[in-house]
Design an enzyme around this catalytic site. Structure first.
Site, PDB file in Angstrom:
ATOM      1  N   HIS A  35      -7.483  -5.900  -1.440  1.00  0.00           N
ATOM      2  CA  HIS A  35      -5.488  -5.262  -0.989  1.00  0.00           C
ATOM      3  C   HIS A  35      -5.079  -6.056  -0.039  1.00  0.00           C
ATOM      4  O   HIS A  35      -3.998  -4.961  -0.217  1.00  0.00           O
ATOM      5  CB  HIS A  35      -6.638  -3.964  -0.411  1.00  0.00           C
ATOM      6  CG  HIS A  35      -5.679  -2.596  -0.973  1.00  0.00           C
ATOM      7  ND1 HIS A  35      -4.533  -2.426  -1.826  1.00  0.00           N
ATOM      8  CD2 HIS A  35      -5.102  -2.143   0.173  1.00  0.00           C
ATOM      9  CE1 HIS A  35      -3.757  -1.685  -1.570  1.00  0.00           C
ATOM     10  NE2 HIS A  35      -4.540  -1.341   0.146  1.00  0.00           N
ATOM     11  N   ASP A  42       0.670  -1.361   0.047  1.00  0.00           N
ATOM     12  CA  ASP A  42       0.075  -0.015  -0.230  1.00  0.00           C
ATOM     13  C   ASP A  42       0.552   0.962   0.327  1.00  0.00           C
ATOM     14  O   ASP A  42       1.641   1.102  -0.759  1.00  0.00           O
ATOM     15  CB  ASP A  42      -0.964  -0.330   1.239  1.00  0.00           C
ATOM     16  CG  ASP A  42      -1.652   1.090   1.654  1.00  0.00           C
ATOM     17  OD1 ASP A  42      -2.877   1.231   0.274  1.00  0.00           O
ATOM     18  OD2 ASP A  42      -1.930   2.211   2.296  1.00  0.00           O
TER      19      ASP A  42
END
Length: 375
Positions: free
Chosen positions: A356, A122
């Protein structure tokens, strides 16, 4: 900010230990570790809204393969102290080059001249990328996860006659379904309180947020977008391109999983989520949001342009979930990463059954890809 003790052994998985390392670029840095110091070191950098805790599922396996695995709470997060959450304070400590300086300091404090690899997930992915770009002698490999790195910003002097792009924010707001970009929302003064003081509370907010960006949310079916236009961006879920009149807590609340789904969740059981919730309930989210503000204001763009045209020339790999919209949120970034920014990228792995939070949703697959790449 009050000094904090490290996470206690009662919440740490077997083989992982925690400590505070003072005197790192003005920080007292909270780190999780696994494996024996003095062996080959892997540095693991988390994103938002996460913590060093995000790596708990992969650290023991990497340590068992012979590595000293180190994961810090980065500046602005968790039990690392020495940073300010003042919205009106100085943003400079949160700029990218200083985040790289934090990691250089940590490597030195650990007694290493270099690390075998730096891994970033991320918002940790661009930090890892910049580490390898600026100091390849120290960060000798780089694994980027969930956020492609398209390279440093170009010099505007290289294209002075290029037309200015349209105002994407005005265009998003003018859509028949009015929208806004989440990164600019995260830069607003009220974003921290929207999440920290949300009606549902931090624990429930994070449960819905993590769920909506995972493979468990069936609407996550990413595809390549045509370009950086309002119409193209608006095809993404509302956790990226939000309703104009909603905050993030209100955005994710309707997707809160059922009690049965929560009880059945194996990648983020309630006891693990409670660690995240406890830390963010204490600190709020502003420390991480300062990173977004550095990006959206453009204030430090000229500093980054010093590295225009420079590439990452150490061995690299990209790993993400096949259900992760993060790989497509910047149109063209994946292609530029593979063809331009990273000259020695050996593989791109899109892991089925992961969104994610790839190293939490599918840790065994992530470890397998990493160990094969590390050799």
């Amino acid at each position: 900010m009050t000094a904090m003790p490290p996470l206690g052994a009662e919440v740490l998985p077997p083989g992982i230990r925690a400590r505070i390392i003072p005197g790192i670029n003005g920080l007292a840095m909270h780190v999780l570790e696994a494996g024996e110091p003095g062996t080959r070191c892997l540095l693991l950098l988390h994103g938002f809204p996460e913590l060093a805790w995000s790596w708990r599922k992969v650290m023991p396996a990497l340590a068992a393969a012979g590595y000293h695995v180190v994961a810090p709470d980065q500046r602005g997060y968790g039990r690392t102290t020495g940073w300010s959450a003042d919205y009106d304070g100085d943003l400079a400590p949160f700029r990218m080059l200083n985040l790289v300086r934090d990691q250089l300091g940590l490597v030195a404090a650990l007694g290493y001249g270099h690390v075998e690899a730096v891994l970033g997930h991320d918002f940790g992915s661009p930090v890892a990328a910049w580490c390898a770009l600026i100091r390849p002698d120290v960060f000798r490999r780089v694994a980027l996860m969930s956020a492609p790195f398209a390279g440093p910003p170009a010099l505007p002097e290289e294209g002075p006659d290029r037309p200015s792009p349209p105002d994407i924010h005005a265009a998003l707001a003018a859509l028949p379904w009015p929208r806004k970009h989440y990164q600019w929302y995260y830069s607003e003064r009220g974003a921290n309180d929207d999440m920290w003081r949300s009606p549902q509370g931090v624990h429930a907010f994070l449960r819905a947020y993590y769920h909506m960006k995972s493979a468990d949310w069936s609407a996550n079916k990413p595809f390549r977008l045509a370009g950086w236009t309002a119409e193209a961006l608006a095809q993404m879920p509302t956790y990226y391109i939000m309703d104009l009149d909603k905050d993030m807590a209100a955005t994710v609340a309707p997707e809160m999983p059922s009690a049965a789904a929560i009880a059945a969740n194996r990648w983020l059981p309630e006891r693990d989520l409670a660690v995240y919730a406890g830390e963010y309930d204490r600190t709020g989210f502003q420390g991480g949001l300062q990173w977004y503000r550095c990006r959206t204001t453009g204030r430090f763009e000229a500093e980054a342009q010093v590295f225009a045209g420079r590439t990452i020339d150490v061995p690299s790999v990209f790993i993400a979930g096949a259900s992760d919209w993060g790989i497509e949120q910047v149109p063209g970034a994946m292609r530029r990463m593979r063809e331009v920014a990273c000259t020695r990228m050996s593989d791109v792995h899109l892991i089925p059954g992961a969104g994610h939070w790839v190293q939490q949703e599918q840790p065994e697959a992530v470890v397998a890809h990493l160990l094969k790449w590390l050799g």
